[in-house]
Design a protein around this motif. Structure first.
Motif, PDB file in Angstrom:
ATOM      1  N   GLU A 180       0.832  -1.212   0.000  1.00 34.61           N
ATOM      2  CA  GLU A 180       0.000   0.000   0.000  1.00 34.61           C
ATOM      3  C   GLU A 180       0.867   1.263   0.000  1.00 34.61           C
ATOM      4  OE1 GLU A 180      -4.103  -1.565   2.080  1.00 34.61           O
ATOM      5  OE2 GLU A 180      -2.684  -0.430   3.325  1.00 34.61           O
ATOM      6  N   PHE A 181       0.670   2.065  -1.038  1.00 35.79           N
ATOM      7  CA  PHE A 181       1.453   3.288  -1.207  1.00 35.79           C
ATOM      8  C   PHE A 181       0.548   4.508  -1.343  1.00 35.79           C
ATOM      9  CE2 PHE A 181       4.513   0.088  -2.283  1.00 35.79           C
ATOM     10  CZ  PHE A 181       5.771   0.642  -2.070  1.00 35.79           C
ATOM     11  N   THR A 182       1.154   5.677  -1.154  1.00 40.30           N
ATOM     12  CA  THR A 182       0.512   6.954  -1.427  1.00 40.30           C
ATOM     13  C   THR A 182       1.398   7.732  -2.385  1.00 40.30           C
ATOM     14  OG1 THR A 182      -0.576   7.101   0.736  1.00 40.30           O
ATOM     15  CG2 THR A 182      -0.259   9.163  -0.466  1.00 40.30           C
ATOM     16  N   LEU A 183       0.809   8.267  -3.446  1.00 35.45           N
ATOM     17  CA  LEU A 183       1.538   9.136  -4.361  1.00 35.45           C
ATOM     18  C   LEU A 183       1.349  10.574  -3.879  1.00 35.45           C
ATOM     19  CD1 LEU A 183       3.107   9.748  -6.938  1.00 35.45           C
ATOM     20  CD2 LEU A 183       0.938   9.703  -8.192  1.00 35.45           C
ATOM     21  N   ALA A 184       2.463  11.262  -3.644  1.00 39.64           N
ATOM     22  CA  ALA A 184       2.416  12.643  -3.162  1.00 39.64           C
ATOM     23  C   ALA A 184       3.306  13.519  -4.045  1.00 39.64           C
ATOM     24  CB  ALA A 184       2.879  12.707  -1.708  1.00 39.64           C
ATOM     25  N   TYR A 185       3.136  14.825  -3.939  1.00 39.74           N
ATOM     26  CA  TYR A 185       3.915  15.749  -4.763  1.00 39.74           C
ATOM     27  C   TYR A 185       4.230  17.023  -3.990  1.00 39.74           C
ATOM     28  CZ  TYR A 185      -0.461  18.333  -5.231  1.00 39.74           C
ATOM     29  OH  TYR A 185      -1.615  19.043  -4.947  1.00 39.74           O
ATOM     30  N   ARG A 186       5.223  17.741  -4.491  1.00 37.60           N
ATOM     31  CA  ARG A 186       5.528  19.075  -3.986  1.00 37.60           C
ATOM     32  C   ARG A 186       6.287  19.836  -5.077  1.00 37.60           C
ATOM     33  NH1 ARG A 186      10.657  18.142   0.217  1.00 37.60           N
ATOM     34  NH2 ARG A 186      12.171  17.592  -1.419  1.00 37.60           N
ATOM     35  N   THR A 187       6.392  21.142  -4.924  1.00 40.45           N
ATOM     36  CA  THR A 187       7.179  21.975  -5.834  1.00 40.45           C
ATOM     37  C   THR A 187       8.171  22.784  -5.009  1.00 40.45           C
ATOM     38  OG1 THR A 187       5.551  23.780  -5.721  1.00 40.45           O
ATOM     39  CG2 THR A 187       5.306  22.166  -7.505  1.00 40.45           C
ATOM     40  N   GLY A 188       9.191  23.295  -5.672  1.00 37.35           N
ATOM     41  CA  GLY A 188      10.157  24.153  -4.980  1.00 37.35           C
ATOM     42  C   GLY A 188      11.339  23.441  -4.381  1.00 37.35           C
ATOM     43  N   GLY A 189      11.319  22.104  -4.329  1.00 38.19           N
ATOM     44  CA  GLY A 189      12.473  21.357  -3.837  1.00 38.19           C
ATOM     45  C   GLY A 189      12.581  21.217  -2.332  1.00 38.19           C
ATOM     46  N   SER A 190      11.653  21.795  -1.585  1.00 40.96           N
ATOM     47  CA  SER A 190      11.685  21.660  -0.126  1.00 40.96           C
ATOM     48  C   SER A 190      10.272  21.847   0.421  1.00 40.96           C
ATOM     49  CB  SER A 190      12.622  22.697   0.507  1.00 40.96           C
ATOM     50  OG  SER A 190      12.173  24.008   0.233  1.00 40.96           O
ATOM     51  N   GLY A 191      10.095  21.519   1.696  1.00 41.56           N
ATOM     52  CA  GLY A 191       8.783  21.680   2.311  1.00 41.56           C
ATOM     53  C   GLY A 191       7.967  20.401   2.283  1.00 41.56           C
ATOM     54  N   LEU A 213       1.783  22.312 -10.429  1.00 44.95           N
ATOM     55  CA  LEU A 213       2.806  21.516 -11.110  1.00 44.95           C
ATOM     56  C   LEU A 213       3.106  22.040 -12.506  1.00 44.95           C
ATOM     57  CD1 LEU A 213       1.812  17.858 -10.123  1.00 44.95           C
ATOM     58  CD2 LEU A 213       3.307  19.470  -8.937  1.00 44.95           C
ATOM     59  N   ASN A 214       2.287  22.990 -12.975  1.00 42.15           N
ATOM     60  CA  ASN A 214       2.496  23.550 -14.303  1.00 42.15           C
ATOM     61  C   ASN A 214       3.661  24.534 -14.303  1.00 42.15           C
ATOM     62  OD1 ASN A 214       0.200  22.159 -15.074  1.00 42.15           O
ATOM     63  ND2 ASN A 214      -1.137  23.936 -14.896  1.00 42.15           N
ATOM     64  N   ASP A 215       4.536  24.424 -15.303  1.00 49.84           N
ATOM     65  CA  ASP A 215       5.608  25.399 -15.506  1.00 49.84           C
ATOM     66  C   ASP A 215       6.420  25.619 -14.227  1.00 49.84           C
ATOM     67  OD1 ASP A 215       7.036  27.151 -17.143  1.00 49.84           O
ATOM     68  OD2 ASP A 215       5.801  28.881 -16.593  1.00 49.84           O
ATOM     69  N   ALA A 216       6.769  24.533 -13.554  1.00 51.76           N
ATOM     70  CA  ALA A 216       7.492  24.602 -12.281  1.00 51.76           C
ATOM     71  C   ALA A 216       8.936  24.143 -12.459  1.00 51.76           C
ATOM     72  CB  ALA A 216       6.806  23.735 -11.229  1.00 51.76           C
ATOM     73  N   ALA A 217       9.866  24.906 -11.929  1.00 50.11           N
ATOM     74  CA  ALA A 217      11.288  24.590 -12.080  1.00 50.11           C
ATOM     75  C   ALA A 217      11.701  23.357 -11.299  1.00 50.11           C
ATOM     76  CB  ALA A 217      12.134  25.787 -11.648  1.00 50.11           C
ATOM     77  N   SER A 218      10.937  23.010 -10.257  1.00 44.97           N
ATOM     78  CA  SER A 218      11.261  21.835  -9.442  1.00 44.97           C
ATOM     79  C   SER A 218       9.976  21.130  -8.998  1.00 44.97           C
ATOM     80  CB  SER A 218      12.064  22.249  -8.207  1.00 44.97           C
ATOM     81  OG  SER A 218      12.317  21.130  -7.366  1.00 44.97           O
ATOM     82  N   VAL A 219       9.826  19.880  -9.428  1.00 47.03           N
ATOM     83  CA  VAL A 219       8.672  19.071  -9.041  1.00 47.03           C
ATOM     84  C   VAL A 219       9.169  17.727  -8.530  1.00 47.03           C
ATOM     85  CG1 VAL A 219       6.619  17.852  -9.863  1.00 47.03           C
ATOM     86  CG2 VAL A 219       7.107  20.152 -10.700  1.00 47.03           C
ATOM     87  N   ASP A 220       8.688  17.328  -7.356  1.00 46.77           N
ATOM     88  CA  ASP A 220       9.031  16.024  -6.783  1.00 46.77           C
ATOM     89  C   ASP A 220       7.770  15.186  -6.614  1.00 46.77           C
ATOM     90  OD1 ASP A 220      11.775  16.701  -6.402  1.00 46.77           O
ATOM     91  OD2 ASP A 220      11.248  17.775  -4.557  1.00 46.77           O
ATOM     92  N   PHE A 221       7.844  13.942  -7.062  1.00 51.78           N
ATOM     93  CA  PHE A 221       6.787  12.963  -6.800  1.00 51.78           C
ATOM     94  C   PHE A 221       7.353  11.902  -5.868  1.00 51.78           C
ATOM     95  CE2 PHE A 221       5.935  14.440 -11.186  1.00 51.78           C
ATOM     96  CZ  PHE A 221       4.642  14.918 -11.037  1.00 51.78           C
ATOM     97  N   ARG A 222       6.590  11.532  -4.853  1.00 54.69           N
ATOM     98  CA  ARG A 222       7.035  10.469  -3.949  1.00 54.69           C
ATOM     99  C   ARG A 222       6.023   9.334  -3.919  1.00 54.69           C
ATOM    100  NH1 ARG A 222       9.862  13.016   1.560  1.00 54.69           N
ATOM    101  NH2 ARG A 222      11.757  13.738   0.484  1.00 54.69           N
ATOM    102  N   LEU A 223       6.546   8.123  -4.019  1.00 50.94           N
ATOM    103  CA  LEU A 223       5.757   6.905  -3.884  1.00 50.94           C
ATOM    104  C   LEU A 223       6.049   6.387  -2.477  1.00 50.94           C
ATOM    105  CD1 LEU A 223       6.149   7.479  -6.920  1.00 50.94           C
ATOM    106  CD2 LEU A 223       6.343   5.031  -7.290  1.00 50.94           C
ATOM    107  N   VAL A 224       5.188   6.749  -1.529  1.00 53.76           N
ATOM    108  CA  VAL A 224       5.459   6.540  -0.105  1.00 53.76           C
ATOM    109  C   VAL A 224       4.697   5.337   0.440  1.00 53.76           C
ATOM    110  CG1 VAL A 224       5.469   7.638   2.168  1.00 53.76           C
ATOM    111  CG2 VAL A 224       5.682   9.050   0.104  1.00 53.76           C
TER     112      VAL A 224
END
Length: 275
Positions: free
Chosen positions: A146-157, A194-205
């Motif tokens: 069981e996983f959760t797909l999560a995201y963030r932008t900016g490289g931190s936070g 997530l559009n036109d973002a210099a840094s996008v991270d996806f995590r499969l947690v």
């Protein structure tokens, strides 16, 4: 009284009208094909590959007894140099290997899973919108389920949870067709950050202790692996609206009609004010 049609101030009979129609039919077929192509282009999407990983050209070396997995750069795509695949586990005894992928020779694999451990896909979506993420994933029978797909932008936070999903115990082979049951496809078109973002991270947690063959629990030697990762988006580059394409194509077609009419000795269509 016979009905007559007026062109360029001259009166032509119905026979001349039929002759004009015949002239129209003489339009070069190649021009007509170009016209159809213009119409077809109007309906084409501008989707493009941002980054892909299949672990075939960038195959990492195996790493033993380490909570940090090897970093793999994307192998193709518009942001190939700014996109990476990585993994982090709480256990320093984790092993990172590259067993058979889903219809390919290699995948990205790890054991010693605990809740909160993850695979991470990092990229740059500058110039793109309507982002999608697809990948193949499978686990061993005692691996994580069981996983959760999560995201963030900016490289931190903090990360924002997008969707929960379940991974099954599907056998992979380096040959043959990929197993469709292992494919996951997520559309982030509604996530505008997530559009036109210099840094996008996806995590499969990993979100629970349940294994891929419930109701069992994850074992120390249980593994999970991913392969065939693709990030896509729609280009933000200005593209004329379909109506504009159609208007241009119609104008070109009209010009050809007028040219062929003149070449045939028949004036082009112009409404006359004469009665």
């Amino acid at each position: 009284m016979n009905f007559q049609t007026h062109f360029s101030g001259a009166v032509f009979s119905q026979k001349k009208t039929l002759a004009v129609a015949s002239a129209v039919c003489l339009i070069n077929r190649r021009v007509f094909v170009v016209f159809l192509c213009c119409v077809f282009i109007c309906t084409e999407s501008q989707s493009a590959i941002v980054a892909t990983w299949d672990m075939e050209s960038n195959t990492p070396s195996d790493v033993s007894d380490n909570g940090i997995g090897p970093v793999i750069f994307a192998e193709s795509g518009a942001r190939v140099g700014a996109s990476t695949l990585s993994g982090v586990h709480a256990s320093a005894a984790s092993d990172w290997t590259t067993p058979a992928g889903n219809g390919s020779s290699n995948s990205y694999n790890a054991n010693n899973w605990a809740v909160g451990d993850y695979f991470q896909i990092s990229t740059d979506t500058s110039g793109f919108q309507d982002i999608t993420l697809t990948f193949d994933q499978t686990s061993s029978s005692t691996g994580p389920g069981e996983f959760t797909l999560a995201y963030r932008t900016g490289g931190s936070g903090a990360f924002t949870d997008f969707m929960n999903y379940t991974v099954s115990n599907t056998s992979w082979s380096s040959s043959g067709s990929p197993k469709a049951a292992s494919n996951y496809d997520f559309n982030f078109a509604a996530v505008s950050v997530l559009n036109d973002a210099a840094s996008v991270d996806f995590r499969l947690v990993l979100r629970s202790d349940l294994d891929a063959s419930p109701p069992g629990n994850i074992g120390v030697s249980g593994t999970s692996r991913i392969d065939n990762i693709i990030v896509t988006g729609t280009s933000l580059t200005a593209v004329p609206e379909p109506s504009t394409f159609a208007l241009l194509a119609s104008a070109c077609l009209g010009a050809v009609v007028r040219y062929r009419c003149r070449k045939s000795g028949i004036p082009h269509f112009e409404q006359s004010n004469k009665i």
